[in-house]
Write a protein that holds these residues in place. Structure first.
Motif, PDB file in Angstrom:
ATOM      1  N   ASP B  16      30.962   2.330  -0.762  1.00  9.23           N
ATOM      2  CA  ASP B  16      29.645   2.907  -1.245  1.00  9.23           C
ATOM      3  C   ASP B  16      28.691   2.598  -0.188  1.00  9.23           C
ATOM      4  N   LEU B  17      28.991   1.664   0.710  1.00 10.99           N
ATOM      5  CA  LEU B  17      27.881   1.537   1.709  1.00 10.99           C
ATOM      6  C   LEU B  17      28.121   1.565   2.924  1.00 10.99           C
ATOM      7  N   TYR B  19      28.308   4.857   4.376  1.00 11.22           N
ATOM      8  CA  TYR B  19      27.827   6.287   4.749  1.00 11.22           C
ATOM      9  C   TYR B  19      26.620   6.146   5.858  1.00 11.22           C
ATOM     10  N   CYS B  20      26.234   5.188   6.222  1.00  8.49           N
ATOM     11  CA  CYS B  20      25.201   5.051   7.190  1.00  8.49           C
ATOM     12  C   CYS B  20      25.370   6.004   8.431  1.00  8.49           C
ATOM     13  N   TYR B  21      24.311   6.769   8.701  1.00  5.35           N
ATOM     14  CA  TYR B  21      24.509   7.764  10.016  1.00  5.35           C
ATOM     15  C   TYR B  21      24.653   7.090  11.185  1.00  5.35           C
ATOM     16  N   GLY B  22      24.285   5.964  11.382  1.00  4.02           N
ATOM     17  CA  GLY B  22      24.751   5.193  12.691  1.00  4.02           C
ATOM     18  C   GLY B  22      25.830   4.742  12.711  1.00  4.02           C
ATOM     19  N   ASN B  27      30.744   8.430   7.187  1.00  7.75           N
ATOM     20  CA  ASN B  27      29.920   9.451   7.570  1.00  7.75           C
ATOM     21  C   ASN B  27      30.471  10.296   8.808  1.00  7.75           C
TER      22      ASN B  27
END
Lengths: 161, 161
Positions: B16-17, B19-22, B27
């Motif tokens: 759940d952690l 999904y950062c764009y970087g 993601n």
């Protein structure tokens, strides 16, 4: 000042220097940040797409850094333009700046689906260099503070070494 | 160490952690930065797409800031993971960090179409906070220096306010 920015300094960048992913009006895949005056402060509005997430619900810090970066160079260009007697929208080409340093303090998590507003104060530290003090708000919430030092783009930047 | 990163700390972030764009492995529209150990240094490789331009031929500063940002949080996570007795790839969930501050000095224009390598040294400044000193190279050229202060993600970050 609303989210509409009638006169942005990026509209007056020379065509060949208007492809920046952040703020180049000719880079249609980019963020298309636009920076203008609100009195003696500079303003950039942006509502990030959902894909720019840190964790779901919050904006990616790199997007905020990008916004602050282009807001900084745009603010420096606005300040030099005004010092030279011009305002954006008058059809006079504006000087293009590059970032010498970028400092961002993330004050609190930045919610998604909220218009972000960067407000800046450019300070001349050299005839070709400005320090831009910026705050980034999501609604009324101060989410980040930043300082960008921007310098007039040197000729060496026009061709890769 | 080549451009291949066999074991990256981002592979061990909780789903759940991630999904950062970087640097979120989930993601798929993002940069998919991956950070691992090279001895006692941390490394992130990335070759930016052409769209991430400052002016044609040079990499957008906001992309470099983004790379340094995720490299910083990844390096902090690597350091805490190792302190706790784990290495990436062992299947143990790693702590997720957020960026408290990001400072980038742009040393010289960064050429496009060149693999970028961020090399970091994490320094513990508090049991839940690391300062990561990073250099970004394009080939043999030092293009940027950065310091990221990263803190273990607080519980308040898990839901928008």
């Amino acid at each position: 000042m609303t989210e509409e920015m009638t006169y942005a300094i990026q509209d007056d960048y020379p065509n060949d220097l208007a492809y920046c992913y952040g703020c180049g009006r000719l880079n249609k895949e980019g963020h298309l940040f636009r920076t203008g005056w609100d009195g003696d402060q500079t303003v950039t509005w942006h509502t990030p797409d959902d894909v720019y997430t840190a964790i779901p619900g919050f904006v990616y810090g790199g997007l905020i850094a990008s916004m602050v970066d282009c807001h900084g160079t745009g603010s420096a260009s606005l300040a030099l333009h005004r010092k030279n007697g011009y305002e954006p929208g008058e059809g006079k080409e504006a000087s293009r700046f590059v970032t010498a340093s970028l400092n961002v303090d993330y004050i609190k998590p930045t919610p998604q689906n909220t218009p972000l507003k960067a407000i800046g104060k450019p300070e001349e530290v050299h005839p070709k260099k400005f320090k831009v003090h910026t705050e980034v708000y999501a609604g009324d919430e101060l989410c980040a503070k930043a300082v960008v030092t921007a310098a007039v783009m040197p000729d060496t930047f026009t061709q890769p070494t």
